[in-house]
Design a protein around this motif. Structure first.
Motif: not given
Length: 486
Positions: A350-354, A376-382, A406-411
């Motif tokens: 499990h990779i993410g969030p931030y 993959f939790d893409g929340q927080g990718v810069s 998945s992705f959710a803001s912020p990022g």
């Protein structure tokens, strides 16, 4: 005689009626059996001093497909869910209601789905129900949010392989055990905080690997860096690179169960082939979490949890980093000038969030790895240093399958998976010959493509392949920018 014949007739009629009723009853039973039957099992993953990661796996043991699910449970006072993934979560006091995300609503007979969460606090869930039925099976509860049974989830324990075992409980004892390590030895960590520089340079063997194992509450912290660094990273007297755990010229090591946090880099594997990283937690890291470099080939990271990286340098906050950029081959290339960290497997993590940079960054010059079963939790990718995807593939011949993103803001998020083609030499058609299958992508209404192939012309001899078994939801443009292979 007539009376006897009438009796037989009545018996035959009764028998026919019985057979007909039995057949009808069988038909009714069959119709009732053709329904989904969901159960849910909780497992605790990584544990740290102020919380843990939890995961529910739903299984359909029925004869029909389930098209939606709702799991409810309670947490004791003092424990709350701080983040969740692969679900829609609502809270009322200490009661939690979790419904499926779009991509994991359907569970076929014999199939599974899962969701996970992190907590603040160490209390475990109780009173679990799935679609109103106790998670272990049974009858629906009469009052929403309560059950007649209590779920007691198991706590993950770390098994100790056979062989010579050295128990350690302090940083000094761990450093001494690493210095004296020999093939077949197991270094077993007690729960607690280990603060210092931890470097392993003794090789194990294929028949007798060296193991460092401990519970998730055994936490390694490095307050470095300090001292004068050499021109290329190598263990040097008076210099601490600030790595949480460093394998250098130490093949056949196994790192199991413990936590690495608050370090410049998390776990660095240099010139240490056949390394296994299993069930570790790496978080709160200044730069990247786990780095396989200097031809640390044939290695594995599995069942591990990575979050909150790139705290100081966001553009260098990768979750898992495979190989080295060609600009660093002068230091990290030890096989024909190329960092050949080949055939590394990244499985069921499990990779993410931030995770501030890519969840997995596959560098040019590496080949034939496997990226399978990860979440993959893409929340927080810069978005810094072109970090705007879950996985960036610049290597060749990788199999990327069965992952969920998945992705959710912020990022800052561009695409789920990307390829790039750094031009280093004709011998390495970088970013080519990779395969995607059975991946599920939720782009959050922000990402362009689930799989973005940068160039087809540069890969004409070894094309990238995107199979139709990949799925995408909430994409701006769609699944991929190249033709899909059936």
């Amino acid at each position: 005689m007539r009376r006897h014949r009438m009796t037989r007739k009545r018996l035959l009629a009764a028998l026919a009626a019985t057979v007909s009723a039995a057949a009808l009853s069988g038909a009714v039973v069959t119709a009732e059996a053709a329904a989904p039957s969901l159960s849910a099992t909780f497992a605790q993953g990584s544990v740290w001093d102020s919380g843990y990661g939890g995961k529910y796996t739903l299984t359909n043991s029925g004869d029909a497909t389930s098209t939606q699910w709702t799991v409810e449970f309670d947490l004791p006072a003092g424990t709350v869910v701080s983040s969740s993934w692969s679900s829609v979560l609502t809270r009322s006091g200490q009661h939690y209601k979790v419904t499926n995300a779009g991509f994991n609503a359907t569970i076929k007979p014999g199939g599974t789905a899962n969701f996970g969460f992190n907590t603040s606090g160490l209390g475990l869930p109780t009173g679990c129900t799935v679609n109103g039925v106790p998670c272990g099976g049974g009858v629906p509860t009469s009052t929403p949010g309560t059950t007649t049974t209590t779920s007691e989830p198991p706590v993950t324990t770390t098994s100790v392989p056979p062989g010579d075992v050295v128990d350690v409980g302090t940083a000094a004892e761990l450093q001494a055990a690493l210095a004296a390590a020999s093939p077949g030895r197991t270094i077993r960590l007690a729960a607690g905080t280990y603060r210092g520089s931890f470097v392993a340079t003794k090789p194990g063997t294929a028949a007798a690997p060296i193991t460092v194992t401990g519970p998730a509450t055994a936490v390694l912290i490095n307050d470095g860096p300090s001292g004068e660094a050499p021109s290329c990273p190598a263990p040097t007297a008076g210099w601490d690179p600030g790595y949480g755990f460093w394998l250098y010229g130490a093949p056949y090591w196994q790192l199991k169960g413990f936590t690495v946090q608050e370090a410049k880099k998390g776990i660095v594997v240099d010139n240490s082939h056949h390394t296994v990283i299993d069930g570790v937690r790496v978080h709160r890291i200044d730069e990247e979490a786990v780095h396989f470099r200097r031809s640390s080939a044939d290695s594995v990271i599995r069942d591990s949890t990575i979050s909150h990286t790139g705290l100081v340098q966001a553009g260098y906050g990768e979750g898992v980093y495979l190989g080295s950029a060609n600009s660093n081959w002068g230091c990290h290339g030890n096989s024909g000038g190329v960092d050949r960290s080949d055939r590394v497997q990244v499985l069921d993590n499990h990779i993410g969030p931030y995770v501030a940079a890519e969840g997995i960054d596959v560098k040019e010059g590496t080949a034939d790895g496997v990226i399978r079963g990860n979440t993959f939790d893409g929340q927080g990718v810069s978005g810094q240093n072109s970090a705007d995807s879950w996985v960036d593939v610049k290597g060749i011949g990788y199999v990327i399958e069965g992952n969920t993103g998945s992705f959710a803001s912020p990022g800052t998020f561009a695409n789920g998976y990307e390829t790039h083609n750094p031009d280093t030499s004709p011998s390495f058609p970088n970013g080519c010959g990779n395969v995607w299958r059975d991946n599920k992508s939720d782009l959050g209404g922000v990402g362009q493509y689930a799989i973005k192939i940068t160039s087809t012309s540069k890969c004409s001899e070894r094309p990238n392949v995107v199979y139709a078994s990949n799925t995408v939801s909430r994409a701006v443009n769609g699944l991929t920018n190249i033709p899909v292979t059936p």
